[in-house]
Each structure stands twice: as C-alpha cells, then as structure tokens.
Design an enzyme around this catalytic site. Structure first.
Site, PDB file in Angstrom:
ATOM      1  N   CYS A  43       0.828  -1.214   0.000  1.00  0.00           N
ATOM      2  CA  CYS A  43       0.000   0.000   0.000  1.00  0.00           C
ATOM      3  C   CYS A  43       0.857   1.255   0.000  1.00  0.00           C
ATOM      4  O   CYS A  43       0.630   2.177  -0.777  1.00  0.00           O
ATOM      5  CB  CYS A  43      -0.937  -0.015   1.199  1.00  0.00           C
ATOM      6  SG  CYS A  43      -1.913   1.490   1.311  1.00  0.00           S
ATOM      7  N   CYS A  48      -1.610   1.760  -2.961  1.00  0.00           N
ATOM      8  CA  CYS A  48      -2.608   2.822  -2.712  1.00  0.00           C
ATOM      9  C   CYS A  48      -2.019   4.224  -2.639  1.00  0.00           C
ATOM     10  O   CYS A  48      -2.548   5.153  -3.251  1.00  0.00           O
ATOM     11  CB  CYS A  48      -3.341   2.582  -1.400  1.00  0.00           C
ATOM     12  SG  CYS A  48      -3.366   0.915  -0.785  1.00  0.00           S
ATOM     13  N   LYS A  51      -0.158   5.509  -5.860  1.00  0.00           N
ATOM     14  CA  LYS A  51      -1.226   5.526  -6.894  1.00  0.00           C
ATOM     15  C   LYS A  51      -2.130   6.746  -6.706  1.00  0.00           C
ATOM     16  O   LYS A  51      -2.423   7.463  -7.655  1.00  0.00           O
ATOM     17  CB  LYS A  51      -2.013   4.214  -6.817  1.00  0.00           C
ATOM     18  CG  LYS A  51      -3.129   4.011  -7.809  1.00  0.00           C
ATOM     19  CD  LYS A  51      -4.462   4.625  -7.467  1.00  0.00           C
ATOM     20  CE  LYS A  51      -4.981   4.344  -6.096  1.00  0.00           C
ATOM     21  NZ  LYS A  51      -5.481   3.009  -5.883  1.00  0.00           N
ATOM     22  N   TYR A 178      -9.525  -3.252 -10.554  1.00  0.00           N
ATOM     23  CA  TYR A 178      -9.116  -1.991  -9.914  1.00  0.00           C
ATOM     24  C   TYR A 178      -7.883  -1.374 -10.595  1.00  0.00           C
ATOM     25  O   TYR A 178      -7.878  -0.212 -10.981  1.00  0.00           O
ATOM     26  CB  TYR A 178      -8.697  -2.253  -8.469  1.00  0.00           C
ATOM     27  CG  TYR A 178      -9.770  -2.496  -7.460  1.00  0.00           C
ATOM     28  CD1 TYR A 178     -10.170  -1.474  -6.604  1.00  0.00           C
ATOM     29  CD2 TYR A 178     -10.342  -3.751  -7.293  1.00  0.00           C
ATOM     30  CE1 TYR A 178     -11.115  -1.700  -5.623  1.00  0.00           C
ATOM     31  CE2 TYR A 178     -11.285  -3.982  -6.306  1.00  0.00           C
ATOM     32  CZ  TYR A 178     -11.672  -2.960  -5.472  1.00  0.00           C
ATOM     33  OH  TYR A 178     -12.593  -3.182  -4.503  1.00  0.00           O
ATOM     34  N   GLU A 182      -7.761   1.993 -12.881  1.00  0.00           N
ATOM     35  CA  GLU A 182      -7.153   3.175 -12.249  1.00  0.00           C
ATOM     36  C   GLU A 182      -5.961   3.694 -13.069  1.00  0.00           C
ATOM     37  O   GLU A 182      -5.855   4.896 -13.337  1.00  0.00           O
ATOM     38  CB  GLU A 182      -6.719   2.841 -10.820  1.00  0.00           C
ATOM     39  CG  GLU A 182      -7.916   2.631  -9.901  1.00  0.00           C
ATOM     40  CD  GLU A 182      -7.554   2.361  -8.447  1.00  0.00           C
ATOM     41  OE1 GLU A 182      -8.446   2.464  -7.600  1.00  0.00           O
ATOM     42  OE2 GLU A 182      -6.387   2.039  -8.153  1.00  0.00           O
ATOM     43  N   HIS A 437     -26.768  22.102   0.148  1.00  0.00           N
ATOM     44  CA  HIS A 437     -26.922  22.476  -1.257  1.00  0.00           C
ATOM     45  C   HIS A 437     -25.989  23.634  -1.603  1.00  0.00           C
ATOM     46  O   HIS A 437     -25.842  24.551  -0.805  1.00  0.00           O
ATOM     47  CB  HIS A 437     -28.371  22.898  -1.505  1.00  0.00           C
ATOM     48  CG  HIS A 437     -28.651  23.192  -2.941  1.00  0.00           C
ATOM     49  ND1 HIS A 437     -28.703  22.205  -3.900  1.00  0.00           N
ATOM     50  CD2 HIS A 437     -28.861  24.366  -3.584  1.00  0.00           C
ATOM     51  CE1 HIS A 437     -28.958  22.767  -5.073  1.00  0.00           C
ATOM     52  NE2 HIS A 437     -29.045  24.070  -4.909  1.00  0.00           N
ATOM     53  N   GLU A 442     -25.605  15.542  -1.534  1.00  0.00           N
ATOM     54  CA  GLU A 442     -27.012  15.777  -1.177  1.00  0.00           C
ATOM     55  C   GLU A 442     -27.943  14.816  -1.933  1.00  0.00           C
ATOM     56  O   GLU A 442     -29.055  14.535  -1.486  1.00  0.00           O
ATOM     57  CB  GLU A 442     -27.424  17.221  -1.428  1.00  0.00           C
ATOM     58  CG  GLU A 442     -27.518  17.600  -2.893  1.00  0.00           C
ATOM     59  CD  GLU A 442     -27.986  19.052  -3.096  1.00  0.00           C
ATOM     60  OE1 GLU A 442     -28.969  19.463  -2.466  1.00  0.00           O
ATOM     61  OE2 GLU A 442     -27.346  19.762  -3.899  1.00  0.00           O
TER      62      GLU A 442
HETATM   63  P1  NDP Z   1      -8.850  -7.442  -9.797  1.00  0.00           P
HETATM   64  O1  NDP Z   1      -9.181  -8.720  -9.152  1.00  0.00           O
HETATM   65  O2  NDP Z   1      -9.532  -6.199  -9.340  1.00  0.00           O
HETATM   66  O3  NDP Z   1      -9.109  -7.553 -11.357  1.00  0.00           O
HETATM   67  C1  NDP Z   1      -8.476  -8.522 -12.124  1.00  0.00           C
HETATM   68  C2  NDP Z   1      -8.869  -8.322 -13.570  1.00  0.00           C
HETATM   69  O4  NDP Z   1      -8.053  -9.133 -14.388  1.00  0.00           O
HETATM   70  C3  NDP Z   1     -10.316  -8.691 -13.851  1.00  0.00           C
HETATM   71  O5  NDP Z   1     -10.829  -7.804 -14.791  1.00  0.00           O
HETATM   72  C4  NDP Z   1     -10.178 -10.097 -14.414  1.00  0.00           C
HETATM   73  O6  NDP Z   1     -11.189 -10.426 -15.307  1.00  0.00           O
HETATM   74  C5  NDP Z   1      -8.886  -9.983 -15.172  1.00  0.00           C
HETATM   75  N1  NDP Z   1      -8.173 -11.248 -15.345  1.00  0.00           N
HETATM   76  C6  NDP Z   1      -7.859 -12.148 -14.399  1.00  0.00           C
HETATM   77  N2  NDP Z   1      -7.155 -13.168 -14.937  1.00  0.00           N
HETATM   78  C7  NDP Z   1      -7.019 -12.886 -16.246  1.00  0.00           C
HETATM   79  C8  NDP Z   1      -6.410 -13.545 -17.327  1.00  0.00           C
HETATM   80  N3  NDP Z   1      -5.758 -14.701 -17.178  1.00  0.00           N
HETATM   81  N4  NDP Z   1      -6.468 -12.981 -18.546  1.00  0.00           N
HETATM   82  C9  NDP Z   1      -7.107 -11.806 -18.718  1.00  0.00           C
HETATM   83  N5  NDP Z   1      -7.712 -11.129 -17.736  1.00  0.00           N
HETATM   84  C10 NDP Z   1      -7.665 -11.670 -16.511  1.00  0.00           C
HETATM   85  O7  NDP Z   1      -7.249  -7.326  -9.689  1.00  0.00           O
HETATM   86  P2  NDP Z   1      -6.244  -6.113  -9.772  1.00  0.00           P
HETATM   87  O8  NDP Z   1      -4.966  -6.706 -10.235  1.00  0.00           O
HETATM   88  O9  NDP Z   1      -6.810  -4.964 -10.524  1.00  0.00           O
HETATM   89  O10 NDP Z   1      -6.096  -5.661  -8.248  1.00  0.00           O
HETATM   90  C11 NDP Z   1      -5.726  -6.632  -7.265  1.00  0.00           C
HETATM   91  C12 NDP Z   1      -6.408  -6.313  -5.959  1.00  0.00           C
HETATM   92  O11 NDP Z   1      -5.793  -5.189  -5.365  1.00  0.00           O
HETATM   93  C13 NDP Z   1      -7.875  -5.956  -6.102  1.00  0.00           C
HETATM   94  O12 NDP Z   1      -8.696  -7.076  -6.060  1.00  0.00           O
HETATM   95  C14 NDP Z   1      -8.118  -5.056  -4.933  1.00  0.00           C
HETATM   96  O13 NDP Z   1      -8.549  -5.819  -3.845  1.00  0.00           O
HETATM   97  C15 NDP Z   1      -6.759  -4.445  -4.647  1.00  0.00           C
HETATM   98  N6  NDP Z   1      -6.720  -3.052  -5.114  1.00  0.00           N
HETATM   99  C16 NDP Z   1      -7.563  -2.144  -4.525  1.00  0.00           C
HETATM  100  C17 NDP Z   1      -7.600  -0.835  -4.936  1.00  0.00           C
HETATM  101  C18 NDP Z   1      -8.541   0.112  -4.298  1.00  0.00           C
HETATM  102  O14 NDP Z   1      -9.048  -0.194  -3.216  1.00  0.00           O
HETATM  103  N7  NDP Z   1      -8.857   1.260  -4.911  1.00  0.00           N
HETATM  104  C19 NDP Z   1      -6.708  -0.352  -6.005  1.00  0.00           C
HETATM  105  C20 NDP Z   1      -5.867  -1.381  -6.556  1.00  0.00           C
HETATM  106  C21 NDP Z   1      -5.889  -2.669  -6.117  1.00  0.00           C
HETATM  107  P3  NDP Z   1     -12.575 -11.097 -14.836  1.00  0.00           P
HETATM  108  O15 NDP Z   1     -13.390 -10.015 -14.208  1.00  0.00           O
HETATM  109  O16 NDP Z   1     -13.130 -11.607 -16.101  1.00  0.00           O
HETATM  110  O17 NDP Z   1     -12.207 -12.172 -13.860  1.00  0.00           O
END
Ligand code: NDP
Length: 448
Positions: A43, A48, A51, A178, A182, A437, A442
C-alpha cells in the site's frame, strides 16, 4: 531463560504486519518483524499511496484542460513525468521512514531480510540466524499475477509502474479490475494513448453493474481505446525499440509499455509453510479461521496473504485484532460485512453493501432508488459527464442494504454514507436528513 526468543515474530512489514506488531508490543510482548523489501508494504511503497498521488496529478490535468471556462488563460502547460515520479517516490521514502520509526518507537525489533519457516515456532532469516517465537504472524501480502503468453517478460506490473524512466506515449493495459481501470485513467489524463484490453464485456465485476456501465463510455469519450472480449496473445519487440501487442481479436497495437493487471495472488511461495504443517488454499492463500489463526495453533495470518478481502484497511483491522486476541486479553475478530470500497477511476466509483443482484438473491422485496445528475463542477468541461447514485433498500424493513455511486469524489462521500449503512439506518432516516446544497452528496438524501 525464556522459552522463545520472541513472543511474536511477524513476517512482512506491510499494513497488517506493522499494526499487529506495534499493538502487540504495546501490550508488553517481545516482538520482532522481518521484511525482505521496504517497510510499509504494498500500500505504502507501490500501491494505494503512490497511486493516489498519481490520481491527484492526473485529475489536475483534467482540470487544466478546461481551465479557460473558469476564466484562466494558461500558457504552454508542460507535463514532466520524471518530476512527478520523483516527487511521489520521495514521499514514499518519507513514509517508509515513518513506518520504520513507528515500529522502533514501539520497541519492535526489525530485521531487513527474508524469513522462512523451519517449524511451527521457528523461522530462519536470510542471514542464517534461527529464531524461535511463541507465535508467528504471516503478513506477506500478495503479488501481481502474470498470465502466460509469449513476450510476457516484456510487460510490467503495478510493481514497476511507479519507476518508469519515461512516460509511455502509448500504454496497453491488460485487465478490467481496480488496477487496470485506475492506471488507464491516470496515464490517459497525463497524455498517454491508452488501450485497455479486457477478456470479457464486464469491468469491475464485483461492483454494481448498473453503476459500472456508466464508466466505459466516459473512458472512451476521454480518449481511451477499449478492446473488450479480447486477450493479449503475444507481445514482441519492434525494430525501433517499441512493442507490438497482438490481441485474440486480430488487432495489433503499437505500445511503449504493457501493464498487466490481472489480479494478485497470496505471497506464500518459498515461505516454508509446509515445515509448519500448513497446506495452502486457493491461489496459494493461507486458510485461517475468524480469528486469523491457521491450522497450526502458533501461526496466524492477516491481510492479502489470506485472500479474504484484499484491502489495506481490512489488513490493518485483522492485524490489530490478532494482537488484541493474543496479547491484549481481548479475543476478537473482524466483521467483514459492509466494507466500503472505491475505485479511483476517473470519475471514481464507490460502494458499500449489497448490489441489486445480491440483494434480490437474499431479500423478497427489494426497492431501488437512483439519481442521475450532472455534478455542478462538471459543467465547466465540454463533456459535461453525469454522476449516478443507486440505493438498494429492503422493502420490508426499509433498511438500506447498499449504496453505489459513480462521480467525482465518490470515495470521500461513500465513507460517510457507509457509517449509516453499517449502522442499519433506513431510507426514511436518509430522507429525514436535510441536504447541503449545492453538493453531490445531497443526492443521497434526495433519492427517488
Ligand atoms: P482485480 O481482481 O480487481 O481484477 C483482475 C482483472 O483481471 C479482472 O478484470 C479479471 O477479469 C482480469 N483477469 C484475471 N485473470 C485474467 C487472465 N488470465 N487474462 C485476462 N484477464 C484476466 O485485480 P487487480 O490486479 O486490478 O487488483 C488486485 C487487488 O488489489 C484488487 O482485487 C483489490 O482488492 C486491490 N486493489 C484495490 C484498490 C482500491 O481499493 N482502490 C486499487 C488497486 C488494487 P474477470 O473479471 O473476467 O475475472
């Protein structure tokens, strides 16, 4: 002679590990923590915090783009990636120092090296030293997953993106979660040509799709190319030093960097957990009970490594609860329900509680209230993007089951609303609250 060298030995000085160590020490426990990389964890060091700083910089770019309607004449505005990158990384250095100080001030001994299990109550440091502990806490976090395809070694993950020598003029992002959404928004606003490649039609799958569906058209209007229902099949080096990305739909895209953001898996490889008799679960995660205890009585695990909820504030709560349980004479566990979360996309998305689909599975009578509005601040921009809020309510009790939103500052707004939802307040309670407002928030007390 004490039976063990330490009361608690923590592996991993990220959010969960630091909190558990500090609180345990405050109860008088003798605590040490081993960290093989930098104090602060994902983080603080490469997640986080840096980022969000990039998000601030990119939102500024968006505001600059329509400064004229606010009466400002801006000369030649030039963005310099290296300046931003170095500023962000210097702040990360500052925070890393603070994390180390926090541990030191709490009397926690620090080992800046890797530790692996040699038994249920023992670890071995990279330097060769063997250490025994009454309890060992695993807080090693998670690591980006890299899918297999030819040329994946030419791609980067979120680990590397904060250190890029140059801003990529053309960035391909793989994933629809995510991190993908982002960083696509950040680099697009900073002037890179961004292509997002997602394997299905759905992005941000765990969020309310009635809200999420508003995002792709906005991303496209802001200049991003969305390649849905597509996979990267190959990445190759091109002659002039750039990359060529081949997609399953036949498209070939020229790029300077390819960011892979396809999830994160538990950081357990080579930890030696088998020496303590612990078998790993799905994606290498460590199975734990509600108190974060593993199948071994002396070993606990918190945060991403347990793959319960991969969010920093959750890891912090879990770490705190473990310290209270083991050393504070206060056995307790974390309530994982109604955790508010946000995606710092542009505009941001935020949520707490059940989506409409989840609520309909659990409740007979679900009522939906929405507001589709134009945030006042957006009027200055020619795109005039709209915001959308959605409230999910149990028709029988009038209790608010979930709130979902897309629009500026959604994360800031949902944090306050989450208190009301967690407290079990009703739609009537929201309606009884007088609006401020003009604000965006709101809308929450004016939902029809
Ligand atoms: P996520 O789990 O959010 O998303 C993973 C993405 O990758 C999904 O769209 C998934 O598709 C896709 N995917 C998974 N495997 C494959 C594959 N083999 N080929 C193609 N696409 C694939 O993971 P992130 O890496 O974005 O983030 C990891 C974690 O970090 C998050 O789950 C979150 O908990 C945390 N995080 C939180 C943030 C915040 O709170 N703002 C910011 C950044 C990270 P599908 O949906 O089809 O499975």
């Amino acid at each position: 002679m004490a039976e063990y060298d330490y009361d608690l030995f923590t592996i991993g000085a990220g959010s969960g590990g630091v909190r558990a160590s500090r609180i345990a020490a405050s109860y008088g426990a003798k605590v040490a923590v081993a960290e093989e990389y930098r104090f602060g964890g994902t983080c603080v060091i490469r997640g986080c915090v840096p980022k969000k700083m990039l998000v601030y910089a990119s939102i500024f770019a968006e505001q600059l783009s329509h400064a004229t309607t606010k009466g400002w004449t801006i000369g030649d505005a030039i963005f310099d990636w290296a300046t931003l990158r170095d500023f962000v990384n210097s702040d990360v250095d500052r925070l890393e120092g603070l994390y180390g100080d926090t541990l030191g001030n709490a009397g926690v001994e620090r080992f800046n090296e890797r530790a692996v299990f040699t038994g249920p109550n023992s670890v071995k440091l990279a330097s060769g030293r063997e250490i025994s502990a009454r309890y060992v806490l695993v807080a090693t976090g998670s690591w980006p997953v890299m899918p297999e395809f030819p040329g994946n070694d030419l791609c980067i993950t979120s680990n590397e993106i904060f250190h890029l020598p140059q801003q990529p003029k053309r960035l391909v992002v793989m994933g629809g979660g995510y991190i993908a959404v982002e960083f696509a928004g950040i680099f697009n606003a900073l002037g890179s040509k961004v292509t997002l490649v997602n394997r299905s039609e759905t992005i941000l799958r765990t969020y309310e799709q009635g809200v999420v569906e508003r995002l792709p058209p906005i991303m496209q209007a802001r200049g991003m190319d969305l390649q849905m229902n597509a996979q990267i099949t190959k990445v190759e080096k091109a002659d002039e030093g750039s990359l060529v990305v081949s997609l399953s739909n036949g498209a070939r895209i020229d790029a300077d960097q390819v960011l892979i953001a396809t999830g994160r898996s538990a950081n357990t490889a080579g930890l030696g957990l088998e020496a303590a008799g612990i078998s790993l679960g799905h994606n290498g995660a460590i199975p734990v009970n509600a108190y974060s205890k593993t199948s071994c009585d002396s070993i606990y695990a918190v945060g991403d490594v347990t793959d319960r909820v991969q969010l920093t504030p959750v890891a912090i709560r879990e770490g705190h609860a473990v310290a209270d349980t083991l050393f504070g004479d206060n056995p307790r566990h974390v309530d994982h329900s109604m955790i508010a979360s946000a995606v710092f996309s542009q505009p941001s998305i935020a949520a707490v509680g059940l989506t409409e689909e989840q609520a309909r599975r659990e409740f007979d009578d679900v009522k939906i209230y929405t507001s589709d509005f134009r945030p006042m601040g957006n009027i200055f921009s020619p795109r005039m993007e709209r915001g959308f809020y959605k409230m999910v309510v149990d028709g029988d009790s009038d209790r608010v089951l979930g709130i979902h939103m897309i629009g500026p500052d959604s994360a800031e707004i949902i944090q306050a609303a989450a208190v009301a939802v967690k407290a079990g307040l009703t739609k009537a309670d929201f309606d009884a609250t007088v609006a401020i407002h003009p604000t965006m928030a709101e809308e929450l007390v004016l939902l029809k």
